[in-house]
Design an enzyme around this catalytic site. Sequence first.
Site, PDB file in Angstrom:
ATOM      1  CB  ILE A 154      -0.974   0.020   1.200  1.00 51.25           C
ATOM      2  CG1 ILE A 154      -0.229  -0.120   2.532  1.00 51.25           C
ATOM      3  CG2 ILE A 154      -2.013  -1.073   1.076  1.00 51.25           C
ATOM      4  CD1 ILE A 154      -1.149  -0.087   3.745  1.00 51.25           C
ATOM      5  CG  ASP A 155       0.022   4.324  -2.738  1.00 53.59           C
ATOM      6  OD1 ASP A 155       0.716   3.508  -3.358  1.00 53.59           O
ATOM      7  OD2 ASP A 155      -0.972   4.895  -3.221  1.00 53.59           O
ATOM      8  CE  LYS A 156       6.587   9.118   3.019  1.00 52.49           C
ATOM      9  NZ  LYS A 156       7.439  10.216   2.495  1.00 52.49           N
TER      10      LYS A 156
END
Length: 320
Positions: A154-156
């Site tokens: 999942i994105d930062k």
Amino acid sequence: MSKLNEEQHNNNEQFNGEERLEWIVAAEHKKERVDKYITEAVDNVSRSQVQLWIADGAVTVNGAVVKSNAKLYEGDQIVLQIPEPAAVEIIAENIPLEVVYEDSDLIVINKQRGLVVHPAPGHTSGTLVNALMYHCKDLSGINGELRPGIVHRIDKDTSGLIMAAKNDRAHASLAAQLKEHSVNRRYIALVHGHLSHDQGTIDAPIGRDTNDRKMYTVTERNSKHAVTHFTVTERINDYTLLELKLETGRTHQIRVHMKFIGHPLVGDPTYGRNKGIRMNGQALHAATLGFVHPTTGEYMEFNAPIPQDMEDVLASLRSR
């Protein structure tokens, strides 16, 4: 891995610890530079990396080694033989983790916003992988030196649930479930504006933005099938709280799809709006993660409440 249409992508096989990718160039790519073509065709690789591969002789066109600026023609056969990643030592770091579940096969983490999932060249510390190396000591090696144990990401600046595998057998099982779209992944998001329907499905292909390769967009060109289902849970002033279910798992999928329908995520630094509520990252939380355990065959499902920063934003909106 390829981002080209199926008729353009000829072969993709593993051999001798390396990865081999082949393409047949379509008419629409006539006179395109080979380095540009490959950059758009392969996920998560920079043009400079592609140029290094070309300089090292890892790319051939019609069986011949070429230069980065070589022009392509319809029917050309491109072969990229990606070398094994160079060994990179990943330092275990004592970064706090919220462990939701753990056994000898896998671990489920509720990732905090701002934590990068895996290292990359030039950025090999301060990531979830560094933290997992400290916490687990044992992670699967299928993804190579830079991403041990990581099955999905999942994105930062997205918070929430993510799983990692502790052995190759578990990794293969979980990765297969992701490929089959049988993993239950539900997200909570706060978006700008009021959606006109209480439920809906966004079925729109996603590919790299030709104007900025770091971004993705809805496009028919060099794209992949992408489907996101949404349900409205609350409308608050000029905002809407959604539950979203991923049918596919493309890079930035929810963020791109919500921008596409005119309701970008609150706080999204890339696809959002520079007005209204300020957050350190997008208001997106991976709230539910369900899968079949690779050893027991039991279906397991985990839930994580939205983080405090999103709660604070919602409370502020409701009090207006």
